[in-house]
Design a protein around this motif. Structure first.
Motif, PDB file in Angstrom:
ATOM      1  N   GLY A  45       0.955  -1.124   0.246  1.00 22.93           N
ATOM      2  CA  GLY A  45       0.277  -0.102   0.142  1.00 22.93           C
ATOM      3  C   GLY A  45       0.857   1.002   0.260  1.00 22.93           C
ATOM      4  O   GLY A  45       1.669   0.793  -0.347  1.00 22.93           O
ATOM      5  N   PRO A  46      -0.372   2.591   0.524  1.00 20.80           N
ATOM      6  CA  PRO A  46       1.064   3.442   0.210  1.00 20.80           C
ATOM      7  C   PRO A  46       2.091   3.888   1.251  1.00 20.80           C
ATOM      8  O   PRO A  46       3.167   4.505   0.781  1.00 20.80           O
ATOM      9  CB  PRO A  46      -0.005   4.932   0.897  1.00 20.80           C
ATOM     10  CG  PRO A  46      -1.845   3.898   0.158  1.00 20.80           C
ATOM     11  CD  PRO A  46      -1.465   2.968  -0.066  1.00 20.80           C
ATOM     12  N   GLN A  47       1.718   3.048   2.607  1.00 18.60           N
ATOM     13  CA  GLN A  47       3.017   3.270   3.347  1.00 18.60           C
ATOM     14  C   GLN A  47       4.142   2.884   2.471  1.00 18.60           C
ATOM     15  O   GLN A  47       5.291   3.055   3.228  1.00 18.60           O
ATOM     16  CB  GLN A  47       2.361   2.755   5.199  1.00 18.60           C
ATOM     17  CG  GLN A  47       3.517   2.935   6.134  1.00 18.60           C
ATOM     18  CD  GLN A  47       2.589   2.631   7.510  1.00 18.60           C
ATOM     19  OE1 GLN A  47       1.695   1.842   7.387  1.00 18.60           O
ATOM     20  NE2 GLN A  47       3.464   2.653   8.052  1.00 18.60           N
ATOM     21  N   ASN A  48       4.249   1.357   1.874  1.00 23.33           N
ATOM     22  CA  ASN A  48       5.196   0.322   2.251  1.00 23.33           C
ATOM     23  C   ASN A  48       5.852   1.835   0.642  1.00 23.33           C
ATOM     24  O   ASN A  48       7.431   0.693   0.961  1.00 23.33           O
ATOM     25  CB  ASN A  48       4.648  -0.701   1.854  1.00 23.33           C
ATOM     26  CG  ASN A  48       5.208  -1.792   1.871  1.00 23.33           C
ATOM     27  OD1 ASN A  48       6.310  -1.931   0.285  1.00 23.33           O
ATOM     28  ND2 ASN A  48       5.692  -3.100   1.997  1.00 23.33           N
ATOM     29  N   ILE A  49       5.215   2.153  -0.220  1.00 25.51           N
ATOM     30  CA  ILE A  49       5.637   2.025  -1.441  1.00 25.51           C
ATOM     31  C   ILE A  49       6.483   3.942  -1.291  1.00 25.51           C
ATOM     32  O   ILE A  49       7.184   3.716  -1.531  1.00 25.51           O
ATOM     33  CB  ILE A  49       4.840   2.648  -2.597  1.00 25.51           C
ATOM     34  CG1 ILE A  49       3.991   0.724  -3.036  1.00 25.51           C
ATOM     35  CG2 ILE A  49       5.534   3.201  -3.820  1.00 25.51           C
ATOM     36  CD1 ILE A  49       2.958   0.795  -3.535  1.00 25.51           C
ATOM     37  N   SER A  50       5.615   4.273  -0.216  1.00 22.08           N
ATOM     38  CA  SER A  50       6.622   5.640  -0.024  1.00 22.08           C
ATOM     39  C   SER A  50       7.508   5.490   0.764  1.00 22.08           C
ATOM     40  O   SER A  50       8.539   6.235   0.660  1.00 22.08           O
ATOM     41  CB  SER A  50       5.700   5.947   0.981  1.00 22.08           C
ATOM     42  OG  SER A  50       5.567   5.898   2.299  1.00 22.08           O
ATOM     43  N   ARG A  51       7.997   3.990   1.610  1.00 21.99           N
ATOM     44  CA  ARG A  51       9.168   4.061   2.308  1.00 21.99           C
ATOM     45  C   ARG A  51       9.679   3.285   1.440  1.00 21.99           C
ATOM     46  O   ARG A  51      11.438   3.769   1.817  1.00 21.99           O
ATOM     47  CB  ARG A  51       9.009   3.685   3.918  1.00 21.99           C
ATOM     48  CG  ARG A  51       9.876   2.772   4.534  1.00 21.99           C
ATOM     49  CD  ARG A  51      10.181   1.891   5.645  1.00 21.99           C
ATOM     50  NE  ARG A  51       8.395   1.311   6.368  1.00 21.99           N
ATOM     51  CZ  ARG A  51       7.957  -0.512   5.302  1.00 21.99           C
ATOM     52  NH1 ARG A  51       9.253  -0.595   4.650  1.00 21.99           N
ATOM     53  NH2 ARG A  51       6.458  -0.462   6.113  1.00 21.99           N
ATOM     54  N   ARG A  57       3.393   9.852   1.302  1.00 23.66           N
ATOM     55  CA  ARG A  57       2.384   9.069   1.519  1.00 23.66           C
ATOM     56  C   ARG A  57       1.390   9.286   0.736  1.00 23.66           C
ATOM     57  O   ARG A  57       1.152   8.295  -0.104  1.00 23.66           O
ATOM     58  CB  ARG A  57       1.997   8.201   2.720  1.00 23.66           C
ATOM     59  CG  ARG A  57       1.025   7.725   3.165  1.00 23.66           C
ATOM     60  CD  ARG A  57       0.800   6.924   4.542  1.00 23.66           C
ATOM     61  NE  ARG A  57       1.422   7.295   5.443  1.00 23.66           N
ATOM     62  CZ  ARG A  57       1.451   6.584   6.487  1.00 23.66           C
ATOM     63  NH1 ARG A  57       0.309   6.629   7.120  1.00 23.66           N
ATOM     64  NH2 ARG A  57       2.068   6.350   7.222  1.00 23.66           N
ATOM     65  N   ASN A  58       1.404  10.671   0.366  1.00 26.27           N
ATOM     66  CA  ASN A  58       0.851  11.369  -0.346  1.00 26.27           C
ATOM     67  C   ASN A  58       0.939  11.334  -1.878  1.00 26.27           C
ATOM     68  O   ASN A  58       0.024  10.672  -3.055  1.00 26.27           O
ATOM     69  CB  ASN A  58      -0.079  12.336   0.086  1.00 26.27           C
ATOM     70  CG  ASN A  58      -0.919  13.094   0.913  1.00 26.27           C
ATOM     71  OD1 ASN A  58      -1.876  11.651   1.568  1.00 26.27           O
ATOM     72  ND2 ASN A  58      -1.181  13.733   1.880  1.00 26.27           N
ATOM     73  N   GLU A  59       1.482  11.039  -1.729  1.00 23.42           N
ATOM     74  CA  GLU A  59       2.870  10.820  -3.484  1.00 23.42           C
ATOM     75  C   GLU A  59       2.676   9.644  -3.413  1.00 23.42           C
ATOM     76  O   GLU A  59       2.203   8.950  -4.990  1.00 23.42           O
ATOM     77  CB  GLU A  59       3.992  11.363  -3.671  1.00 23.42           C
ATOM     78  CG  GLU A  59       4.865  11.454  -4.863  1.00 23.42           C
ATOM     79  CD  GLU A  59       6.100  12.113  -5.072  1.00 23.42           C
ATOM     80  OE1 GLU A  59       6.544  12.151  -6.264  1.00 23.42           O
ATOM     81  OE2 GLU A  59       6.430  12.766  -3.653  1.00 23.42           O
ATOM     82  N   ALA A  60       2.461   8.256  -2.972  1.00 24.89           N
ATOM     83  CA  ALA A  60       2.865   6.902  -3.096  1.00 24.89           C
ATOM     84  C   ALA A  60       1.337   6.601  -3.521  1.00 24.89           C
ATOM     85  O   ALA A  60       1.004   6.036  -4.371  1.00 24.89           O
ATOM     86  CB  ALA A  60       2.848   6.490  -2.054  1.00 24.89           C
ATOM     87  N   ARG A  61       0.265   7.478  -2.674  1.00 20.91           N
ATOM     88  CA  ARG A  61      -1.365   6.786  -3.257  1.00 20.91           C
ATOM     89  C   ARG A  61      -1.600   7.584  -4.063  1.00 20.91           C
ATOM     90  O   ARG A  61      -2.156   6.433  -5.265  1.00 20.91           O
ATOM     91  CB  ARG A  61      -1.731   7.066  -2.254  1.00 20.91           C
ATOM     92  CG  ARG A  61      -3.483   7.292  -1.795  1.00 20.91           C
ATOM     93  CD  ARG A  61      -4.591   7.895  -0.964  1.00 20.91           C
ATOM     94  NE  ARG A  61      -3.927   6.665   0.121  1.00 20.91           N
ATOM     95  CZ  ARG A  61      -3.862   7.057   1.284  1.00 20.91           C
ATOM     96  NH1 ARG A  61      -3.387   8.304   1.685  1.00 20.91           N
ATOM     97  NH2 ARG A  61      -3.273   6.152   2.393  1.00 20.91           N
ATOM     98  N   GLU A  62      -0.865   8.723  -4.757  1.00 20.00           N
ATOM     99  CA  GLU A  62      -1.145   9.061  -6.226  1.00 20.00           C
ATOM    100  C   GLU A  62      -0.643   8.145  -6.711  1.00 20.00           C
ATOM    101  O   GLU A  62      -1.266   8.062  -8.514  1.00 20.00           O
ATOM    102  CB  GLU A  62      -0.718  10.910  -5.873  1.00 20.00           C
ATOM    103  CG  GLU A  62      -1.704  11.551  -5.437  1.00 20.00           C
ATOM    104  CD  GLU A  62      -1.381  12.779  -5.367  1.00 20.00           C
ATOM    105  OE1 GLU A  62      -0.409  13.282  -6.891  1.00 20.00           O
ATOM    106  OE2 GLU A  62      -1.194  13.588  -4.601  1.00 20.00           O
TER     107      GLU A  62
END
Length: 183
Positions: A45-51, A57-62
């Motif tokens: 999810g966004p948390q994992n990908i942002s890390r 996290r918002n950029e990862a979610r986008e």
């Protein structure tokens, strides 16, 4: 399309996700697309990908949202695989190997989420494992009386020890069998 055009799959993904020309993809965009290509299939999810990417996290979610907008069929595939796993209690590889998912309908959210990730990943990675095993069997049979020895397999790569005078012939055998292991 990218495979048919013999393009780098991660650069092609980046071009679509970022809305730029294939030739204009930056190293960073390709790197992000590669991470997302693999991470999505593992249920990240966004948390994992942002890390992983060192982004917010918002950029990862986008990035994930844009990925699924670009590849709408992937989200449908993932949903369908999980639904079938819930119904059947297992998933299968293309070659028919089954993976039982005892927790796919668990009341424990963490156990259920893990089983869902396995359900999504197994048909893809399990099929890749099946194919490399077929290739290994076929290569081994064809090596016959050569002095070559298959030493190691890592993901989709095979490592051999080959007498110098047999390198070209063995390389041809390996390439032929790996490329035709499964149609």
């Amino acid at each position: 399309e990218a495979f048919r055009n013999e393009q780098d799959i991660h650069a092609a993904t980046a071009a679509k996700v970022y809305g730029v020309a294939y030739d204009a993809v930056t190293r960073e965009q390709r790197s992000h697309a590669k991470t997302v290509n693999f991470s999505i299939l593992y249920g990240a999810g966004p948390q994992n990908i942002s890390r992983q990417l060192g982004i917010g996290r918002n950029e990862a979610r986008e990035l994930i949202d844009q990925y699924f907008k670009t590849y709408r069929g992937l989200k449908a595939y993932m949903t369908d695989v999980v639904e079938q796993a819930r119904k059947n209690g297992y998933v299968s590889t293309l070659l028919g190997r089954k993976r039982i998912l005892r927790d796919i309908n668990s009341r424990n959210a963490l156990a259920r989420a893990n089983a869902e990730r396995v359900a999504i990943n197994t048909p893809i990675q399990g099929t890749a494992a099946d194919i490399i095993k077929l290739a290994m069997i076929r290569v081994d049979r064809r090596l016959g009386d050569t002095g070559a020895k298959m030493l190691l397999q890592v993901h989709d790569e095979l490592l051999f020890e080959v007498p110098p005078q047999e390198i070209e012939a063995v390389a041809r055998i390996v390439r032929d069998e790996m490329e035709s292991a499964y149609d």
